[in-house]
Design a protein around this motif. Structure first.
Motif, mmCIF file in Angstrom:
data_model
loop_
_atom_site.group_PDB
_atom_site.id
_atom_site.type_symbol
_atom_site.label_atom_id
_atom_site.label_comp_id
_atom_site.label_asym_id
_atom_site.label_seq_id
_atom_site.Cartn_x
_atom_site.Cartn_y
_atom_site.Cartn_z
ATOM 1 N N GLU A 388 0.855 -1.190 0.000
ATOM 2 C CA GLU A 388 0.000 0.000 0.000
ATOM 3 C C GLU A 388 0.885 1.232 0.000
ATOM 4 O OE1 GLU A 388 -3.711 -0.166 2.589
ATOM 5 O OE2 GLU A 388 -2.398 -1.585 3.624
ATOM 6 N N VAL A 389 0.332 2.334 -0.486
ATOM 7 C CA VAL A 389 1.090 3.581 -0.489
ATOM 8 C C VAL A 389 0.123 4.757 -0.400
ATOM 9 C CG1 VAL A 389 1.141 3.643 -3.021
ATOM 10 C CG2 VAL A 389 2.802 4.991 -1.711
ATOM 11 N N ALA A 390 0.544 5.794 0.292
ATOM 12 C CA ALA A 390 -0.184 7.056 0.328
ATOM 13 C C ALA A 390 0.828 8.182 0.223
ATOM 14 C CB ALA A 390 -1.004 7.180 1.605
ATOM 15 N N VAL A 391 0.508 9.193 -0.571
ATOM 16 C CA VAL A 391 1.401 10.336 -0.775
ATOM 17 C C VAL A 391 0.682 11.600 -0.311
ATOM 18 C CG1 VAL A 391 2.549 11.749 -2.525
ATOM 19 C CG2 VAL A 391 2.693 9.253 -2.635
ATOM 20 N N LEU A 392 1.402 12.460 0.366
ATOM 21 C CA LEU A 392 0.816 13.693 0.883
ATOM 22 C C LEU A 392 1.881 14.774 0.980
ATOM 23 C CD1 LEU A 392 0.474 13.355 4.741
ATOM 24 C CD2 LEU A 392 1.334 11.491 3.357
ATOM 25 N N GLY A 393 1.412 16.004 1.173
ATOM 26 C CA GLY A 393 2.325 17.116 1.357
ATOM 27 C C GLY A 393 2.549 17.388 2.829
ATOM 28 N N VAL A 406 4.166 7.466 2.352
ATOM 29 C CA VAL A 406 4.061 6.435 3.384
ATOM 30 C C VAL A 406 3.830 5.119 2.651
ATOM 31 C CG1 VAL A 406 2.830 5.603 5.401
ATOM 32 C CG2 VAL A 406 3.089 8.063 5.019
ATOM 33 N N VAL A 407 4.717 4.159 2.886
ATOM 34 C CA VAL A 407 4.687 2.891 2.150
ATOM 35 C C VAL A 407 4.539 1.727 3.131
ATOM 36 C CG1 VAL A 407 5.974 1.353 0.602
ATOM 37 C CG2 VAL A 407 6.103 3.842 0.292
ATOM 38 N N VAL A 408 3.683 0.784 2.749
ATOM 39 C CA VAL A 408 3.568 -0.480 3.478
ATOM 40 C C VAL A 408 4.217 -1.558 2.621
ATOM 41 C CG1 VAL A 408 1.986 -2.188 4.455
ATOM 42 C CG2 VAL A 408 1.430 0.251 4.592
ATOM 43 N N ARG A 435 10.454 13.590 -1.184
ATOM 44 C CA ARG A 435 11.644 14.015 -0.457
ATOM 45 C C ARG A 435 11.803 13.231 0.837
ATOM 46 N NH1 ARG A 435 13.803 18.362 -2.812
ATOM 47 N NH2 ARG A 435 12.498 19.447 -4.353
ATOM 48 N N ARG A 436 10.688 12.667 1.290
ATOM 49 C CA ARG A 436 10.724 11.836 2.491
ATOM 50 C C ARG A 436 9.873 10.592 2.258
ATOM 51 N NH1 ARG A 436 9.412 15.237 7.774
ATOM 52 N NH2 ARG A 436 10.306 13.337 8.690
ATOM 53 N N VAL A 437 10.377 9.471 2.744
ATOM 54 C CA VAL A 437 9.654 8.199 2.645
ATOM 55 C C VAL A 437 9.662 7.550 4.024
ATOM 56 C CG1 VAL A 437 9.519 5.925 1.558
ATOM 57 C CG2 VAL A 437 10.347 7.900 0.236
ATOM 58 N N VAL A 438 8.503 7.163 4.479
ATOM 59 C CA VAL A 438 8.367 6.482 5.765
ATOM 60 C C VAL A 438 7.703 5.133 5.521
ATOM 61 C CG1 VAL A 438 7.125 6.505 7.975
ATOM 62 C CG2 VAL A 438 8.275 8.570 7.168
ATOM 63 N N PHE A 439 8.187 4.093 6.176
ATOM 64 C CA PHE A 439 7.598 2.761 6.073
ATOM 65 C C PHE A 439 6.805 2.456 7.351
ATOM 66 C CE2 PHE A 439 11.229 2.694 3.243
ATOM 67 C CZ PHE A 439 10.702 2.094 2.097
ATOM 68 N N LEU A 440 5.552 2.045 7.169
ATOM 69 C CA LEU A 440 4.694 1.674 8.288
ATOM 70 C C LEU A 440 4.174 0.254 8.076
ATOM 71 C CD1 LEU A 440 2.492 4.885 8.829
ATOM 72 C CD2 LEU A 440 4.525 4.192 10.094
ATOM 73 N N ARG A 455 -3.517 11.329 10.511
ATOM 74 C CA ARG A 455 -2.600 10.422 11.202
ATOM 75 C C ARG A 455 -1.359 10.138 10.356
ATOM 76 N NH1 ARG A 455 -6.468 5.611 12.602
ATOM 77 N NH2 ARG A 455 -4.548 4.659 13.406
ATOM 78 N N LEU A 456 -1.505 10.155 9.039
ATOM 79 C CA LEU A 456 -0.347 9.941 8.172
ATOM 80 C C LEU A 456 0.664 11.074 8.338
ATOM 81 C CD1 LEU A 456 -2.033 8.656 4.897
ATOM 82 C CD2 LEU A 456 -0.441 7.384 6.325
ATOM 83 N N ARG A 457 0.168 12.312 8.452
ATOM 84 C CA ARG A 457 1.086 13.445 8.612
ATOM 85 C C ARG A 457 1.865 13.336 9.915
ATOM 86 N NH1 ARG A 457 -3.015 15.919 5.661
ATOM 87 N NH2 ARG A 457 -2.212 16.834 3.721
ATOM 88 N N ALA A 458 1.250 12.705 10.910
ATOM 89 C CA ALA A 458 1.928 12.552 12.190
ATOM 90 C C ALA A 458 3.165 11.671 12.066
ATOM 91 C CB ALA A 458 0.974 11.951 13.223
ATOM 92 N N ALA A 459 3.223 10.803 11.029
ATOM 93 C CA ALA A 459 4.386 9.935 10.834
ATOM 94 C C ALA A 459 5.634 10.732 10.469
ATOM 95 C CB ALA A 459 4.080 8.909 9.740
ATOM 96 N N PHE A 460 5.442 12.007 10.047
ATOM 97 C CA PHE A 460 6.591 12.823 9.634
ATOM 98 C C PHE A 460 6.944 13.878 10.669
ATOM 99 C CE2 PHE A 460 4.654 11.188 5.778
ATOM 100 C CZ PHE A 460 5.746 10.725 5.073
#
Length: 461
Positions: A388-393, A406-408, A435-440, A455-460
């Protein structure tokens, strides 16, 4: 025009001896619905009063919503995944006259969905005959602000059901619909098209892929409604042909690879419906035949508009008009000229198919350039090892917003941040690369199965 109450009463009468839900026949379902409507009336409720339902999937949900429509009350169904305080806020907003739940909702006295609600004396109810009567309030998920109640008339609900009858394989008493997504939302809407045509319903309180496959085999299920994450897990759990004739999915983005894997596992039975709380699905349909083409240009679309809906692209935004569209929000102004601006960015291709580009509110502006999250998500989703993947600013001092992903990872995947960036660099302009990639381990979701961007923004952070 036939009203929703008339369709409900006709189903109880026409299919009286056929199974409806659990151990109930349609005749039993009608008797329980009339008893519940009578009980509400004797509590002082009158036609037009709002009744909030916060229940997990169970037979009582079906009996209760039929009771509301027969009695002229307004269905306000919400997910039990909401916090009790959020449920209380919705009840306050719509001035709910009653709440049916087993939860402790602060400031409100709840009615338990026990046998006494459905087994008491039953009055006769003459089906109401005004298609403009309010049938439901569909509350938005509130992922970007306070939830708002979309006013759904009897005529809009009937138009939704009729559009589904037109787009899905023929439905009748030999069909069985499985509810694993919440009946308070998309599954309940699609379920109406099945129940009102005489199909039996099998509700499961929670989604578990293995349990869902077992239920499909045990009950000879022919239809199920899922959000994309459920579709992917169900496809992984299926290891033999099934009885399914229609797998309806929607409510969140889906990648082409996931779509193809699901079709390989389940067969040519996939139907993608696009719609919103304010504009009931299906507004557009990607049919089973569309899925069977395997054409990436077709599969990356959300299909063509249904016959009853006018669809236009206005300043890059999808606008719709038709009988399935709300007249306005609860407590708000009516729509102008009947057109609803969906907030979804999109385009029409030469074949008349609609392609989504994300939410207008989710558009990323980085260094003065506009980036649609959906196109970055598509570039990442084709990578091996992406589940899964979600992209945000994300706010950034230099760029205004930084494109962030955010990538699963899938099972056994060792996908790295550099792998994700490299994949985007080979397909997208440089300013669109994350510019940033987080794995959850999984994507947080709203109560309606959509990525929860708060909640996704909180990961950054």
């Amino acid at each position: 025009m036939t009203t929703l109450a008339e369709l409900v009463a006709a189903a109880h009468r026409t299919f009286a001896a056929r199974p409806a839900v659990g151990a109930l026949t349609f005749g039993d379902l009608g008797a329980q619905a009339r008893a519940a409507a009578t009980a509400l009336r004797r509590l002082g409720l009158r036609p037009g009063d709002r009744v909030l339902i916060a229940l997990d999937n169970r037979p009582e949900v079906l009996a209760l919503e039929h009771a509301l429509w027969l009695g002229g009350f307004v269905r306000v169904a919400v997910s039990t995944r909401l916090h009790p305080a959020e449920i209380a806020a919705i009840a306050d907003d719509c001035a709910a006259a009653a709440i049916v739940t087993e939860l402790d909702v602060p400031g409100h006295r709840a009615i338990a969905p026990g046998a006494e609600l459905f087994s008491g004396p039953a009055d006769d109810f003459e089906p109401r005959r005004d298609s403009d009567d309010l049938a439901a309030l569909m509350y938005t998920s509130g992922s970007t602000g306070r939830p708002k109640g979309a006013r759904v008339t009897s005529g809009a609900w009937v138009a939704m059901v009729e559009a589904m009858w037109q787009e899905l394989p023929p439905i009748g008493p030999d069909d069985v619909v499985l509810h694993v997504a919440p009946m308070s939302h998309f599954s309940g809407s699609v379920g109406s098209a099945y129940t009102l045509a005489g199909a039996a319903a099998v509700p499961l309180a929670r989604f578990d892929a293995v349990e869902a496959v077992a239920a499909i085999e045990r009950h000879r299920v022919t239809a199920v409604t899922l959000v994309p994450t459920m579709l992917e897990r169900l496809a992984e759990a299926v290891d033999r042909p099934t009885s399914l004739r229609a797998v309806v999915y929607g409510a969140a983005p889906i990648s082409v690879p996931v779509m193809r894997r699901a079709q390989e596992a389940l067969g040519t039975v996939l139907y993608q419906f696009y719609g919103l709380s304010e504009a009931l699905a299906p507004l557009t349909v990607l049919s089973a035949a569309d899925h069977a083409t395997g054409d990436p240009q077709v599969l990356s679309s959300i299909g063509r508009p249904v016959d009853s809906v006018d669809l236009s692209i206005v300043d890059g935004e999808i606008a719709v008009r038709g009988p399935q569209i709300m007249p306005g929000y609860w407590g708000g102004e009516p729509l102008r000229d009947g057109w609803f601006r969906t907030g979804d960015l999109g385009r029409l291709d030469a074949a008349g198919r609609v392609h989504l580009a994300g939410r207008r509110s989710e558009l990323i502006v980085t260094g003065g350039f506009n980036v649609h999250p959906a196109e970055v998500e598509q570039a990442i989703a084709v990578l091996d090892g992406v589940a899964e993947v979600a992209v945000l600013g994300v706010p950034d001092a230099r760029w205004g917003e930084a494109v962030s992903a955010v990538v699963v990872r899938g099972p056994g995947s060792e996908l790295s941040e550099e792998d994700v960036r490299r994949a985007c660099a080979s397909r997208l302009a440089g300013y669109k690369k994350p510019r940033r990639v987080v794995f959850l381990p999984e994507l947080p979701q709203t109560s309606t199965g959509k990525p929860d961007r708060k909640r996704l923004r909180a990961a950054f952070s």
